[in-house]
Design an enzyme around this catalytic site. Sequence first.
Site, PDB file in Angstrom:
ATOM      1  N   ARG A  44     -11.045   8.507  -4.550  1.00 39.71           N
ATOM      2  CA  ARG A  44     -10.189   7.598  -4.859  1.00 39.71           C
ATOM      3  C   ARG A  44     -11.043   6.876  -6.337  1.00 39.71           C
ATOM      4  O   ARG A  44     -10.964   6.821  -7.775  1.00 39.71           O
ATOM      5  CB  ARG A  44     -10.174   6.831  -4.443  1.00 39.71           C
ATOM      6  CG  ARG A  44      -9.250   6.877  -3.422  1.00 39.71           C
ATOM      7  CD  ARG A  44      -8.381   6.050  -2.020  1.00 39.71           C
ATOM      8  NE  ARG A  44      -7.689   6.310  -0.990  1.00 39.71           N
ATOM      9  CZ  ARG A  44      -7.523   5.956  -0.002  1.00 39.71           C
ATOM     10  NH1 ARG A  44      -8.332   5.373   0.461  1.00 39.71           N
ATOM     11  NH2 ARG A  44      -6.955   6.489   0.508  1.00 39.71           N
TER      12      ARG A  44
ATOM     13  N   CYS B  82      -3.828   2.434   1.965  1.00 44.02           N
ATOM     14  CA  CYS B  82      -2.486   1.752   2.760  1.00 44.02           C
ATOM     15  C   CYS B  82      -2.912  -0.554   2.535  1.00 44.02           C
ATOM     16  O   CYS B  82      -1.473  -0.322   1.718  1.00 44.02           O
ATOM     17  CB  CYS B  82      -2.185   1.756   3.869  1.00 44.02           C
ATOM     18  SG  CYS B  82      -3.704   1.597   5.072  1.00 44.02           S
TER      19      CYS B  82
ATOM     20  N   GLN C 214      -3.141  -4.719  10.193  1.00 46.32           N
ATOM     21  CA  GLN C 214      -2.972  -4.027  10.227  1.00 46.32           C
ATOM     22  C   GLN C 214      -2.358  -3.509  11.443  1.00 46.32           C
ATOM     23  O   GLN C 214      -3.069  -3.536  12.632  1.00 46.32           O
ATOM     24  CB  GLN C 214      -4.125  -2.946   9.491  1.00 46.32           C
ATOM     25  CG  GLN C 214      -4.879  -4.022   8.270  1.00 46.32           C
ATOM     26  CD  GLN C 214      -5.564  -2.965   7.885  1.00 46.32           C
ATOM     27  OE1 GLN C 214      -6.482  -3.901   6.885  1.00 46.32           O
ATOM     28  NE2 GLN C 214      -5.709  -1.892   7.661  1.00 46.32           N
TER      29      GLN C 214
ATOM     30  N   LYS D 280     -13.135  -0.721   0.892  1.00 44.03           N
ATOM     31  CA  LYS D 280     -12.209  -0.547   0.440  1.00 44.03           C
ATOM     32  C   LYS D 280     -11.341  -0.854  -0.649  1.00 44.03           C
ATOM     33  O   LYS D 280     -10.841  -0.743  -2.017  1.00 44.03           O
ATOM     34  CB  LYS D 280     -11.412   0.920   1.486  1.00 44.03           C
ATOM     35  CG  LYS D 280     -11.725   2.315   0.639  1.00 44.03           C
ATOM     36  CD  LYS D 280     -11.027   3.490   2.163  1.00 44.03           C
ATOM     37  CE  LYS D 280     -10.863   2.753   3.480  1.00 44.03           C
ATOM     38  NZ  LYS D 280     -10.389   4.142   4.221  1.00 44.03           N
TER      39      LYS D 280
ATOM     40  N   HIS E  67       1.742  -3.306   7.608  1.00 48.36           N
ATOM     41  CA  HIS E  67       0.504  -3.812   7.572  1.00 48.36           C
ATOM     42  C   HIS E  67       0.414  -5.362   6.821  1.00 48.36           C
ATOM     43  O   HIS E  67       1.629  -5.488   5.904  1.00 48.36           O
ATOM     44  CB  HIS E  67      -0.638  -3.076   6.789  1.00 48.36           C
ATOM     45  CG  HIS E  67      -1.110  -2.501   6.624  1.00 48.36           C
ATOM     46  ND1 HIS E  67      -0.978  -1.899   8.445  1.00 48.36           N
ATOM     47  CD2 HIS E  67      -1.834  -1.355   6.718  1.00 48.36           C
ATOM     48  CE1 HIS E  67      -1.585  -0.548   8.346  1.00 48.36           C
ATOM     49  NE2 HIS E  67      -3.050  -0.053   7.081  1.00 48.36           N
TER      50      HIS E  67
ATOM     51  N   ASN F 215       2.652   0.863   6.201  1.00 41.38           N
ATOM     52  CA  ASN F 215       1.345   1.684   5.663  1.00 41.38           C
ATOM     53  C   ASN F 215       1.706   2.790   5.393  1.00 41.38           C
ATOM     54  O   ASN F 215       0.615   3.806   4.927  1.00 41.38           O
ATOM     55  CB  ASN F 215       0.076   1.074   6.918  1.00 41.38           C
ATOM     56  CG  ASN F 215       1.198   1.644   7.990  1.00 41.38           C
ATOM     57  OD1 ASN F 215       1.914   0.354   8.977  1.00 41.38           O
ATOM     58  ND2 ASN F 215       0.524   2.154   9.152  1.00 41.38           N
TER      59      ASN F 215
END
Length: 349
Positions: free
Chosen positions: A112, A149, A176, A205, A242, A327
């Site tokens: 990513r 997510c 979550q 993240k 989430h 999610n």
Amino acid sequence: MSSKKIPVALLGATGSVGQKFVELLADHPRFEIAELAASERSAGKPYAEAAEWNMASPLPDALAASSVKTCDPAAVESRLVFSALDSSVAEEIESAFRDAGRLVVTNARNHRMDADVPLVIPEVNPDHLAVVEQKLRAGAGAIVANPNCSTIGMTLALKPLHDAFGVERVDVVTMQALSGAGFPGHPAAALHDNVLPFIAGEEEKLEIEPRKILGDLADDSFRDADLTVSAACHRVPVFDGHLEAVSVTLGKPATEAAIIEAWRSFTSEPQRLGLPSAPVPPIVYFDDPRLPQPRLQRDLGGGMTVSVGRLRPSPFFDYKFVVLSHNTVRGAAGGTVLIAELLDAKGLL
């Protein structure tokens, strides 16, 4: 677009995210699963035997008897490859497919933040695909990544505010869902009458990915947005969806009415192109202070809509609000499929 369906391969097909890909692609108007691939222990088995099917819909008959392949470019022919691989193996495998000339659209975290990998929410930064456009038009391989997510729901909600007023600081507390931990996930006893206040790697993240996504593209290089995010992530006993409590400091003054109007009027390239997985509208704001709730709103727009509510002033920031996103659909398989639909609409497949 051509009317002929594009054959795709699915890596990590037997896991929970892989199964969601199968479910979403079963009747897709543009993509057709031609190859299913997974670990060595699944290779050679019929998909129905290799996958412990956990989706609400039945396993598609057309795929049940398909023989599972290994995650090796020599064994997989399709140029377009969806990756639902676990992060423990994704980096090397996805790199091998890219180097073999394949386009990998991945849900895994490993690539990513790579300098040559767009990290894309199609409604937020479709222009970032320009980084791989030349490679794809030349037939070379590339990787395009779907964000985390929890990043996706929050960042999509921030996008209209960032465009209209600027977003300088964000504090987010997440609640979550269990499905975010994969299958079988946590033991039932761990979340009965309980909340887990730590999800490994999740806060990091959520603090760095929005900066890349909301940033600019200059000379085919990503320039992070001038944005600070502080995150605290929790696992709660909800199966899907989430929920995030977000506080923001804006770059210039804004009224509550102006913020709500920014959300409600927001649309983007996937909606203008009429992409199959693009929800209309992409963001729904609820005036009812009891909403959004995971059980009630997670499936809006086929699980692709982001729900927002409870906008009110903050004593430490400017405003605070609640965001809900599905999610495993918008945050995983559905968001990744939407990226591929956008690549297709741009003529890059």
